[in-house]
Design a protein around this motif. Structure first.
Motif, PDB file in Angstrom:
ATOM      1  N   ILE A   1       0.603   1.880  23.068  1.00 49.44           N
ATOM      2  CA  ILE A   1       2.230   1.303  23.756  1.00 49.44           C
ATOM      3  C   ILE A   1       2.781   2.241  24.126  1.00 49.44           C
ATOM      4  O   ILE A   1       2.241   3.891  23.525  1.00 49.44           O
ATOM      5  CB  ILE A   1       2.773   0.575  23.317  1.00 49.44           C
ATOM      6  CG1 ILE A   1       2.802  -0.872  22.670  1.00 49.44           C
ATOM      7  CG2 ILE A   1       4.005   0.423  23.491  1.00 49.44           C
ATOM      8  CD1 ILE A   1       3.270  -1.434  21.253  1.00 49.44           C
ATOM      9  N   SER A   2       2.665   2.406  25.355  1.00 55.49           N
ATOM     10  CA  SER A   2       3.171   3.330  25.834  1.00 55.49           C
ATOM     11  C   SER A   2       4.587   4.216  25.356  1.00 55.49           C
ATOM     12  O   SER A   2       5.620   3.325  25.521  1.00 55.49           O
ATOM     13  CB  SER A   2       3.136   3.236  27.897  1.00 55.49           C
ATOM     14  OG  SER A   2       4.260   3.000  27.881  1.00 55.49           O
ATOM     15  N   PRO A   3       5.241   5.684  25.856  1.00 56.22           N
ATOM     16  CA  PRO A   3       6.423   6.047  25.100  1.00 56.22           C
ATOM     17  C   PRO A   3       7.646   5.209  26.265  1.00 56.22           C
ATOM     18  O   PRO A   3       8.854   4.576  25.311  1.00 56.22           O
ATOM     19  CB  PRO A   3       6.257   7.226  26.189  1.00 56.22           C
ATOM     20  CG  PRO A   3       4.791   7.597  26.481  1.00 56.22           C
ATOM     21  CD  PRO A   3       4.132   6.321  26.996  1.00 56.22           C
ATOM     22  N   GLU A   4       7.068   5.075  27.804  1.00 56.67           N
ATOM     23  CA  GLU A   4       8.570   3.644  28.198  1.00 56.67           C
ATOM     24  C   GLU A   4       8.512   2.610  27.447  1.00 56.67           C
ATOM     25  O   GLU A   4       9.654   2.096  27.223  1.00 56.67           O
ATOM     26  CB  GLU A   4       8.376   3.538  29.409  1.00 56.67           C
ATOM     27  CG  GLU A   4       7.921   5.213  29.903  1.00 56.67           C
ATOM     28  CD  GLU A   4       6.615   5.677  30.451  1.00 56.67           C
ATOM     29  OE1 GLU A   4       6.993   7.347  30.521  1.00 56.67           O
ATOM     30  OE2 GLU A   4       5.313   5.592  29.669  1.00 56.67           O
ATOM     31  N   GLU A   5       7.316   2.324  26.983  1.00 56.84           N
ATOM     32  CA  GLU A   5       7.715   0.727  26.660  1.00 56.84           C
ATOM     33  C   GLU A   5       8.177   0.966  25.051  1.00 56.84           C
ATOM     34  O   GLU A   5       8.844   0.016  24.648  1.00 56.84           O
ATOM     35  CB  GLU A   5       6.065  -0.059  26.631  1.00 56.84           C
ATOM     36  CG  GLU A   5       5.451  -0.726  28.116  1.00 56.84           C
ATOM     37  CD  GLU A   5       3.788  -0.527  27.790  1.00 56.84           C
ATOM     38  OE1 GLU A   5       3.409  -1.600  28.762  1.00 56.84           O
ATOM     39  OE2 GLU A   5       3.524  -0.314  26.383  1.00 56.84           O
TER      40      GLU A   5
ATOM     41  N   THR B   1       6.331  -6.859  30.420  1.00 51.81           N
ATOM     42  CA  THR B   1       7.356  -5.622  29.461  1.00 51.81           C
ATOM     43  C   THR B   1       9.260  -7.081  29.502  1.00 51.81           C
ATOM     44  O   THR B   1       9.379  -6.363  27.984  1.00 51.81           O
ATOM     45  CB  THR B   1       7.358  -4.840  29.571  1.00 51.81           C
ATOM     46  OG1 THR B   1       6.152  -4.412  29.501  1.00 51.81           O
ATOM     47  CG2 THR B   1       8.247  -3.934  28.924  1.00 51.81           C
TER      48      THR B   1
ATOM     49  N   HIS C   1       2.911   0.450  15.515  1.00 51.41           N
ATOM     50  CA  HIS C   1       2.711   1.669  15.869  1.00 51.41           C
ATOM     51  C   HIS C   1       2.272   2.649  15.573  1.00 51.41           C
ATOM     52  O   HIS C   1       2.625   2.543  13.412  1.00 51.41           O
ATOM     53  CB  HIS C   1       4.118   2.453  16.676  1.00 51.41           C
ATOM     54  CG  HIS C   1       3.828   3.163  17.309  1.00 51.41           C
ATOM     55  ND1 HIS C   1       3.549   4.426  17.127  1.00 51.41           N
ATOM     56  CD2 HIS C   1       3.223   3.534  18.657  1.00 51.41           C
ATOM     57  CE1 HIS C   1       3.990   5.787  17.739  1.00 51.41           C
ATOM     58  NE2 HIS C   1       2.690   4.690  19.207  1.00 51.41           N
TER      59      HIS C   1
ATOM     60  N   SER D   1       1.173  -2.240  29.757  1.00 48.64           N
ATOM     61  CA  SER D   1       0.679  -1.207  31.020  1.00 48.64           C
ATOM     62  C   SER D   1      -0.725  -0.193  30.439  1.00 48.64           C
ATOM     63  O   SER D   1      -1.496   0.323  30.916  1.00 48.64           O
ATOM     64  CB  SER D   1       1.758   0.327  31.039  1.00 48.64           C
ATOM     65  OG  SER D   1       1.902   0.937  29.765  1.00 48.64           O
ATOM     66  N   ARG D   2      -1.134  -0.219  29.257  1.00 46.88           N
ATOM     67  CA  ARG D   2      -2.535   0.000  28.969  1.00 46.88           C
ATOM     68  C   ARG D   2      -3.500  -0.653  28.801  1.00 46.88           C
ATOM     69  O   ARG D   2      -4.338  -0.863  28.194  1.00 46.88           O
ATOM     70  CB  ARG D   2      -2.357   0.991  27.738  1.00 46.88           C
ATOM     71  CG  ARG D   2      -1.537   2.203  28.825  1.00 46.88           C
ATOM     72  CD  ARG D   2      -1.690   2.955  26.844  1.00 46.88           C
ATOM     73  NE  ARG D   2      -0.264   5.280  26.903  1.00 46.88           N
ATOM     74  CZ  ARG D   2      -0.272   5.407  26.815  1.00 46.88           C
ATOM     75  NH1 ARG D   2      -0.608   5.312  25.278  1.00 46.88           N
ATOM     76  NH2 ARG D   2       0.647   6.375  27.105  1.00 46.88           N
TER      77      ARG D   2
ATOM     78  N   GLY E   1      -0.240  -3.905  20.554  1.00 46.92           N
ATOM     79  CA  GLY E   1      -0.562  -3.222  21.852  1.00 46.92           C
ATOM     80  C   GLY E   1      -1.551  -3.399  21.792  1.00 46.92           C
ATOM     81  O   GLY E   1      -2.509  -4.093  20.977  1.00 46.92           O
TER      82      GLY E   1
END
Length: 246
Positions: A202-206, A157, A174, A114-115, A197
């Motif tokens: 990496i997003s929190p949701e991922e 994802t 991470h 997403s990012r 990532g």
């Protein structure tokens, strides 16, 4: 020096004494650019574990023929490494693919995080994926690999989550990862998935989706590595704990 390696579509049925014809761009580069000569020893591979060694019998325009002296068959390396690589900007994707291929990754999966700054859509997706495939192929030849890495189309994802669930060990890199590489129980065989990532993280949701699938968050020391090099460092750290690097 190691013998030059050339890729052919298939080596099915090839035995000692067979003549194998290499055509197209592969032959053009060898004959016209590298000046391949009659009598020179080369290696041919199908990229699926079979390779042959032999002398060049003849050359022509966009073609050369090899007389096979020996045939070798190699089993896939175990454990098998899949690297999920978030798509970076510019040519850093090809850099990551090149070095991951050289170090021994079996599969390199482009991931639409997403990012990710770079986005693959339409014709760009086809062209960019083709560059990754071509980079992996050329790097595999340079590394003298008989098994060439797979480079599937861009993954979502949700598809990455599926890869994590099927792995014997899955790690995501991470900066706040609770685990260290020394603490991991690295399997001697099976499949290992490494998720890398994008530059934006990496997003929190991922991260939550990956954690639910069983991934282990790992920190690569205090230094901050770019996405194009982090995967290589992680695979090397894990390989050092397996029989492949024993």
């Amino acid at each position: 020096m190691s013998l030059p390696v050339h890729l052919v579509p298939t080596l099915t049925g090839v035995v000692e004494g067979s003549l194998v014809e290499v055509t197209g761009d592969e032959a053009h580069h060898a004959v016209a650019v590298r000046r391949l000569a009659v009598g020179e020893q080369v290696v041919l591979t199908d990229g699926s574990g079979v390779s042959v060694t032999g002398a060049v019998e003849s050359t022509g325009k966009r073609v050369f023929v090899v007389a096979v002296d020996s045939v070798a068959r190699e089993e896939p390396a175990s454990p098998r490494f899949t690297v999920v690589q978030a798509i970076p900007k510019g040519d850093r994707g090809e850099l990551a693919v090149e070095v991951l291929t050289e170090i021994g990754a079996a599969e390199i999966v482009p991931w639409a995080a997403s990012r990710s700054v770079a986005v693959w859509r339409g014709e760009r997706a086809v062209k960019s994926h083709g560059k990754w495939v071509s980079t992996a192929r050329e790097a595999a030849k340079q590394a003298r690999r008989s098994w060439f890495p797979l480079v599937p189309p861009m993954a979502t994802t949700a598809q990455v989550v599926g890869l994590i669930r099927e792995a014997d060990l899955a790690v995501v890199l991470h900066e706040e990862g609770p685990e260290s590489f020394s603490s991991l129980d690295v399997p001697a065989s099976g499949s290992i998935v490494v998720v890398v990532g994008p530059e934006g993280g990496i997003s929190p949701e991922e991260l939550a989706a990956f954690a639910d699938a069983g991934v282990q968050g790992v920190k690569l020391g205090d230094e901050v590595l770019r996405t194009s090099t982090a995967g290589v460092a992680a695979v090397a750290a894990l390989l050092s704990r397996t029989p492949r690097w024993a």
